[in-house]
Motif scaffolding. Structure first.
Motif, PDB file in Angstrom:
ATOM      1  N   ARG A  28       0.820  -1.207   0.000  1.00  0.00           N
ATOM      2  CA  ARG A  28       0.000   0.000   0.000  1.00  0.00           C
ATOM      3  C   ARG A  28       0.858   1.262   0.000  1.00  0.00           C
ATOM      4  NH1 ARG A  28      -3.165  -3.852   1.431  1.00  0.00           N
ATOM      5  NH2 ARG A  28      -5.456  -3.647   1.490  1.00  0.00           N
ATOM      6  N   LEU A  29       1.953   1.227   0.728  1.00  0.00           N
ATOM      7  CA  LEU A  29       2.854   2.386   0.730  1.00  0.00           C
ATOM      8  C   LEU A  29       3.448   2.618  -0.662  1.00  0.00           C
ATOM      9  CD1 LEU A  29       4.688   1.964   4.158  1.00  0.00           C
ATOM     10  CD2 LEU A  29       3.309   3.931   3.430  1.00  0.00           C
ATOM     11  N   GLY A  30       3.758   1.532  -1.356  1.00  0.00           N
ATOM     12  CA  GLY A  30       4.275   1.682  -2.713  1.00  0.00           C
ATOM     13  C   GLY A  30       3.247   2.301  -3.649  1.00  0.00           C
ATOM     14  N   LEU A  31       2.007   1.820  -3.568  1.00  0.00           N
ATOM     15  CA  LEU A  31       0.947   2.385  -4.402  1.00  0.00           C
ATOM     16  C   LEU A  31       0.711   3.850  -4.069  1.00  0.00           C
ATOM     17  CD1 LEU A  31      -1.587  -0.597  -4.295  1.00  0.00           C
ATOM     18  CD2 LEU A  31      -0.187   0.114  -6.241  1.00  0.00           C
ATOM     19  N   LEU A  32       0.785   4.186  -2.782  1.00  0.00           N
ATOM     20  CA  LEU A  32       0.590   5.570  -2.350  1.00  0.00           C
ATOM     21  C   LEU A  32       1.717   6.463  -2.862  1.00  0.00           C
ATOM     22  CD1 LEU A  32      -1.037   7.591  -0.722  1.00  0.00           C
ATOM     23  CD2 LEU A  32       0.172   6.832   1.336  1.00  0.00           C
ATOM     24  N   ALA A  33       2.962   5.954  -2.803  1.00  0.00           N
ATOM     25  CA  ALA A  33       4.091   6.739  -3.305  1.00  0.00           C
ATOM     26  C   ALA A  33       3.968   6.982  -4.811  1.00  0.00           C
ATOM     27  CB  ALA A  33       5.410   6.026  -2.978  1.00  0.00           C
ATOM     28  N   LEU A  34       3.499   5.980  -5.539  1.00  0.00           N
ATOM     29  CA  LEU A  34       3.268   6.177  -6.976  1.00  0.00           C
ATOM     30  C   LEU A  34       2.249   7.276  -7.210  1.00  0.00           C
ATOM     31  CD1 LEU A  34       3.107   2.645  -8.683  1.00  0.00           C
ATOM     32  CD2 LEU A  34       4.840   4.412  -8.993  1.00  0.00           C
ATOM     33  N   ARG A  35       1.179   7.247  -6.405  1.00  0.00           N
ATOM     34  CA  ARG A  35       0.127   8.263  -6.560  1.00  0.00           C
ATOM     35  C   ARG A  35       0.650   9.658  -6.261  1.00  0.00           C
ATOM     36  NH1 ARG A  35      -2.761  11.868  -7.108  1.00  0.00           N
ATOM     37  NH2 ARG A  35      -5.002  12.058  -6.727  1.00  0.00           N
ATOM     38  N   LEU A  36       1.590   9.756  -5.311  1.00  0.00           N
ATOM     39  CA  LEU A  36       2.162  11.053  -4.943  1.00  0.00           C
ATOM     40  C   LEU A  36       3.322  11.460  -5.845  1.00  0.00           C
ATOM     41  CD1 LEU A  36       2.088  10.630  -1.058  1.00  0.00           C
ATOM     42  CD2 LEU A  36       0.690  12.194  -2.427  1.00  0.00           C
ATOM     43  N   GLY A  37       3.704  10.589  -6.775  1.00  0.00           N
ATOM     44  CA  GLY A  37       4.756  10.935  -7.724  1.00  0.00           C
ATOM     45  C   GLY A  37       6.158  10.709  -7.224  1.00  0.00           C
ATOM     46  N   ASP A  38       6.322   9.948  -6.141  1.00  0.00           N
ATOM     47  CA  ASP A  38       7.658   9.679  -5.594  1.00  0.00           C
ATOM     48  C   ASP A  38       8.087   8.287  -6.037  1.00  0.00           C
ATOM     49  OD1 ASP A  38       9.961   9.333  -4.136  1.00  0.00           O
ATOM     50  OD2 ASP A  38       9.174  10.309  -2.330  1.00  0.00           O
ATOM     51  N   ALA A  39       8.693   8.209  -7.215  1.00  0.00           N
ATOM     52  CA  ALA A  39       9.039   6.917  -7.806  1.00  0.00           C
ATOM     53  C   ALA A  39      10.098   6.187  -7.001  1.00  0.00           C
ATOM     54  CB  ALA A  39       9.513   7.119  -9.240  1.00  0.00           C
ATOM     55  N   SER A  40      11.057   6.916  -6.421  1.00  0.00           N
ATOM     56  CA  SER A  40      12.138   6.270  -5.667  1.00  0.00           C
ATOM     57  C   SER A  40      11.601   5.570  -4.427  1.00  0.00           C
ATOM     58  CB  SER A  40      13.188   7.313  -5.277  1.00  0.00           C
ATOM     59  OG  SER A  40      14.232   6.706  -4.532  1.00  0.00           O
ATOM     60  N   ASP A  41      10.740   6.286  -3.643  1.00  0.00           N
ATOM     61  CA  ASP A  41      10.146   5.658  -2.462  1.00  0.00           C
ATOM     62  C   ASP A  41       9.267   4.485  -2.864  1.00  0.00           C
ATOM     63  OD1 ASP A  41      11.408   7.411  -0.830  1.00  0.00           O
ATOM     64  OD2 ASP A  41       9.641   8.592  -0.306  1.00  0.00           O
ATOM     65  N   ALA A  42       8.537   4.645  -3.979  1.00  0.00           N
ATOM     66  CA  ALA A  42       7.672   3.561  -4.441  1.00  0.00           C
ATOM     67  C   ALA A  42       8.500   2.323  -4.768  1.00  0.00           C
ATOM     68  CB  ALA A  42       6.877   4.000  -5.659  1.00  0.00           C
ATOM     69  N   ALA A  43       9.624   2.516  -5.447  1.00  0.00           N
ATOM     70  CA  ALA A  43      10.478   1.384  -5.801  1.00  0.00           C
ATOM     71  C   ALA A  43      10.977   0.667  -4.551  1.00  0.00           C
ATOM     72  CB  ALA A  43      11.644   1.860  -6.652  1.00  0.00           C
ATOM     73  N   SER A  44      11.356   1.428  -3.511  1.00  0.00           N
ATOM     74  CA  SER A  44      11.843   0.815  -2.271  1.00  0.00           C
ATOM     75  C   SER A  44      10.762  -0.024  -1.610  1.00  0.00           C
ATOM     76  CB  SER A  44      12.318   1.908  -1.307  1.00  0.00           C
ATOM     77  OG  SER A  44      13.400   2.630  -1.852  1.00  0.00           O
ATOM     78  N   GLU A  45       9.546   0.543  -1.537  1.00  0.00           N
ATOM     79  CA  GLU A  45       8.455  -0.181  -0.892  1.00  0.00           C
ATOM     80  C   GLU A  45       8.077  -1.433  -1.687  1.00  0.00           C
ATOM     81  OE1 GLU A  45       7.377   0.325   1.980  1.00  0.00           O
ATOM     82  OE2 GLU A  45       8.123   2.338   2.419  1.00  0.00           O
ATOM     83  N   PHE A  46       8.017  -1.327  -2.991  1.00  0.00           N
ATOM     84  CA  PHE A  46       7.663  -2.489  -3.806  1.00  0.00           C
ATOM     85  C   PHE A  46       8.754  -3.559  -3.750  1.00  0.00           C
ATOM     86  CE2 PHE A  46       4.833   0.489  -6.339  1.00  0.00           C
ATOM     87  CZ  PHE A  46       3.659  -0.078  -5.897  1.00  0.00           C
ATOM     88  N   LYS A  47      10.011  -3.129  -3.717  1.00  0.00           N
ATOM     89  CA  LYS A  47      11.096  -4.104  -3.648  1.00  0.00           C
ATOM     90  C   LYS A  47      11.032  -4.877  -2.339  1.00  0.00           C
ATOM     91  CE  LYS A  47      16.058  -4.568  -4.457  1.00  0.00           C
ATOM     92  NZ  LYS A  47      17.303  -3.850  -4.790  1.00  0.00           N
ATOM     93  N   TRP A  48      10.740  -4.160  -1.258  1.00  0.00           N
ATOM     94  CA  TRP A  48      10.593  -4.803   0.040  1.00  0.00           C
ATOM     95  C   TRP A  48       9.427  -5.799  -0.004  1.00  0.00           C
ATOM     96  CZ3 TRP A  48      11.071  -1.520   5.114  1.00  0.00           C
ATOM     97  CH2 TRP A  48      11.289  -2.362   6.198  1.00  0.00           C
ATOM     98  N   THR A  49       8.325  -5.398  -0.677  1.00  0.00           N
ATOM     99  CA  THR A  49       7.160  -6.285  -0.781  1.00  0.00           C
ATOM    100  C   THR A  49       7.513  -7.557  -1.537  1.00  0.00           C
ATOM    101  OG1 THR A  49       5.727  -4.332  -0.868  1.00  0.00           O
ATOM    102  CG2 THR A  49       4.747  -6.425  -1.489  1.00  0.00           C
ATOM    103  N   THR A  50       8.284  -7.449  -2.635  1.00  0.00           N
ATOM    104  CA  THR A  50       8.625  -8.648  -3.417  1.00  0.00           C
ATOM    105  C   THR A  50       9.522  -9.584  -2.630  1.00  0.00           C
ATOM    106  OG1 THR A  50      10.543  -7.552  -4.436  1.00  0.00           O
ATOM    107  CG2 THR A  50       8.428  -7.399  -5.607  1.00  0.00           C
ATOM    108  N   GLN A  51      10.315  -9.017  -1.700  1.00  0.00           N
ATOM    109  CA  GLN A  51      11.159  -9.878  -0.874  1.00  0.00           C
ATOM    110  C   GLN A  51      10.327 -10.630   0.160  1.00  0.00           C
ATOM    111  OE1 GLN A  51      14.021  -7.099   0.671  1.00  0.00           O
ATOM    112  NE2 GLN A  51      15.223  -7.053  -1.233  1.00  0.00           N
TER     113      GLN A  51
END
Length: 706
Positions: A73-96
């Motif tokens: 959810r944090l990754g999706l929220l970061a995408l919505r806010l336009g913060d691609a770097s934070d989104a990538a970190s959150e999604f990477k953590w999710t995939t792990q």
């Protein structure tokens, strides 16, 4: 203040602050039932609300660092806010934490794609390499997303469409590369390979798209859609084998494939045709679809498969031009193709507008469009003056200002002579013009939305006269004779070859004969004043018909029609068409009648010093005494109708005794008493007991050359 449902959604989805343990990897593939609603709510919330939600989720993440649902959810929220770097970190953590969650891999690819897009790739060096690395990671993430969840292809399709919509081809190709990897893997899904085909098609590589669709057709669950999509694309490319593939797809009882076939037919099909489509299944549906397109091929004198290929070509063009599929310009273009000419006007207070003209042998089709509040949606209006919202009277005494009306007319002057004459006319003539223009516009509006055409087009018009003759019963059975003449001034080539395309319909509108042949026509006379002549006999059973013929010589051509072709039924009283001719005319041709040959002159022009030879075949059911009578009348240019009168100096003709069967009436009528002009000849054959048969034919008389 943040909307309450967002807080509730976030808390419920995470299991509450007292959740005892994170989900194990064994259950990590289970879908989160609330994640779709969460993504939708993000799109509807403003930045302030999203920041409050972000703080709430960050607090939850500190309590449950190994909960993949929070990081997703944090990754999706970061995408919505336009913060691609934070989104990538959150999604990477999710995939792990949850490597089998396809949405997490998709989110990671999306974030990496955005990071690559924000780098200035036009500059050499480290920045360009950063973009390249980010896009390489994005492509790999997209491939992983499809490997663990083929359903993510829907989001990838949307991503490609979004990038192409804003003219960002390079990111779309990155997505395509990820789909290619997944489609090439072992155990690939038909859904993924179909998605690759759609992406290749969107990027303009139709050959790769066809290959992908045909590959999908070999995979479980992909045969119907893969076959249909490959066929549709082949037809768009104008490939003849696409028709056979298309009909195969139409025969599959696959709900999605059937829906797609129906949608494509729906652009031009009548309500009755769609009802019949819905009633048939399997092979019967394929047969119906084949007949649907063959009927349109015949109507437009086309070869089998031409109309469906043109349909998909038009659809492809319309898809590129109009983003709103409800735009009525798209509907008209799919039905009638690109207009012959178009015009528009930009005027203060007047919505965006267009007028299209289709040049047709039976009369121009002109349609007018105006936009509303939605600039992507144009509707057809019944009059040029309706583009300004004019609802006044057709007499011109309405609220549409005179200056605007004049400017609208001038803007359409190049559209057709009809508007050109009005634009240059007097102001007091505008009222009658507008009444007529509205009448024509309403008729054109109905035709534009209820008919579809793919008429033959020729580089130049051909001066040709075609005559259809159903003379009566012949030795080889009932038939119609088609005779034609082309004058030498038409500047024809020396091959003497004439392509003749003919379709004949019965009284129910069903095609009964279709001919596409080449005639070796009679040579022109050496003095340059002769004609190229042709003749074709077509066997037809007794009945009433309509017919259309296209005559082509080189790049020139013409289409002619006849709506009242009557072929005599055996055993009935009948007078066939009248054959008019003269052995002195260079355009005359001889066709086999009953007994001796009959002179027929399709050009229909005779000199006053000539004699008009008239031949007609009479069929009678029993022995009768036949009494012929010949009349003539002038055809006036002012529309007034002259009275019939007896042929000059002819007198009463002798009766003829006829046994049951077929007989011939043959007359030679002098023309010296007729002035130059257009005439109608009426031949009436009395059968006794008040019964008679009558036929009328037209001809032209000219003064002798001096």
């Amino acid at each position: 203040m943040i909307k309450p449902f967002l807080i509730l959604q976030a808390v419920v989805a995470l299991g509450g602050p007292n959740r005892s343990a994170a989900p194990s990897l064994q259950t990590a593939r289970d879908r989160d039932p609330l994640i779709g609603a969460f993504r939708d709510s993000l799109a509807k919330s403003d930045p302030d609300q999203l920041r409050v939600l972000e703080r709430t989720l960050m607090a939850a993440a500190k309590r449950e660092r190994s909960n993949p649902a929070i990081h997703l959810r944090l990754g999706l929220l970061a995408l919505r806010l336009g913060d691609a770097s934070d989104a990538a970190s959150e999604f990477k953590w999710t995939t792990q934490l949850a490597p089998l969650w396809g949405l997490a891999w998709f989110g990671l690819g999306h974030a990496e794609l955005l990071m690559g897009e924000t780098v200035d790739t036009s500059r050499a060096g480290r920045q360009a390499l950063l973009a390249k690395d980010a896009w390489a990671r994005a492509s790999q993430a997209f491939s992983r997303a499809l490997a663990v969840d083929p359903g993510q292809i829907v989001l990838l399709d949307e991503l490609v469409e979004q990038r192409l919509l804003i003219d960002r081809r390079a990111p779309a190709e990155v997505v395509r590369d990820g789909i290619r990897r997944a489609a090439a893997a072992r155990g690939r899904s038909a859904a993924v390979v179909l998605g690759l085909g759609r992406t290749e098609r969107a990027l303009g590589d139709s050959a790769a798209a066809v290959a992908a669709f045909e590959a999908a057709a070999t995979l479980p669950g992909g045969r119907a859609l893969g076959t249909f999509e490959a066929a549709r694309l082949r037809l768009t490319r104008g490939e003849k084998p696409g028709l056979e593939q298309y009909l195969e797809a139409a025969g599959f009882d696959d709900s999605m494939a059937v829906a797609l076939v129906r949608r494509d037919l729906g652009w031009i099909a009548t309500g009755a045709e769609l009802e019949r489509f819905d009633r048939v299944t399997g092979a019967d549906r394929a047969r119906f679809v084949g007949e649907f397109w063959a009927h349109r091929d015949r109507n437009d004198l086309r070869q089998t498969g031409e109309r469906i290929r043109e349909h998909y070509r038009r659809l492809a063009v319309a898809d590129r031009l109009f983003t709103n599929k409800d735009d009525q310009r798209m509907a008209v273009m799919v039905r009638h193709g690109e207009p012959t000419s178009r015009a528009s006007a930009r005027l203060p207070g007047v919505p965006s507008n267009e007028s299209w003209r289709y040049s047709r042998g039976e009369g121009d089709l002109v349609v007018h469009f105006a936009s509303g509040a939605d600039s992507t949606y144009f509707r057809i209006v019944g009059s040029l003056f309706d583009v300004a919202g004019d609802t006044g009277s057709p007499a011109g005494d309405d609220r549409l200002g005179g200056d605007i009306a004049d400017q609208l007319l001038r803007s359409r002057a190049q559209l057709s002579p009809f508007y050109q004459a009005a634009a240059s006319g007097r102001r007091d003539q505008l009222g009658p013009f507008r009444a007529r223009e509205r009448e024509v516009g309403q008729a054109s509006r109905n035709l534009a939305l209820t008919t579809d055409r793919f008429p033959l087009r020729f580089e130049r018009d051909l001066a040709v006269r075609v005559q259809w003759l159903a003379l009566g019963a012949q030795s080889a059975g009932p038939r119609a004779d088609v005779v034609l003449a082309i004058p030498s001034f038409a500047e024809l080539d020396s091959s003497g070859l004439i392509r003749l395309r003919i379709v004949v319909w019965d009284s129910t509108g069903g095609p009964v004969r279709a001919v596409d042949t080449v005639l070796m026509a009679g040579a022109q006379s050496g003095d340059g004043a002769g004609f190229l002549r042709g003749h074709l006999a077509i066997g037809l059973p007794g009945g009433r018909y309509s017919a259309r013929a296209a005559v082509e010589v080189g790049s020139r051509g013409a289409v002619v029609t006849r709506d009242d072709l009557i072929v005599a039924a055996e055993g009935s009283d009948h007078l066939g068409d009248l054959a008019l001719g003269s052995s002195r005319n260079r355009s005359s041709i001889q066709i086999l009648g009953l007994g001796e040959r009959i002179e027929v002159d399709p050009w229909g022009l005779y000199r006053r010093s000539d004699s008009l030879v008239v031949a007609g075949l009479v069929a009678v059911a029993g022995t009768v005494s036949v009494q012929p009578e010949v009349q003539v009348r002038s055809v006036r240019s002012d529309g007034k109708v002259e009275r019939w009168r007896g042929w000059p100096d002819l007198g009463r003709l002798k009766p003829m005794s006829m046994a049951a069967g077929v007989g011939r009436v043959s007359l030679a009528l002098p023309l010296r008493k007729l002035k130059a002009g257009v005439y109608e000849l009426g031949l009436e054959v009395g059968l006794g007991s008040g019964r008679s048969l009558r036929r009328v034919a037209q001809f032209v008389v000219a003064d002798d050359e001096k």
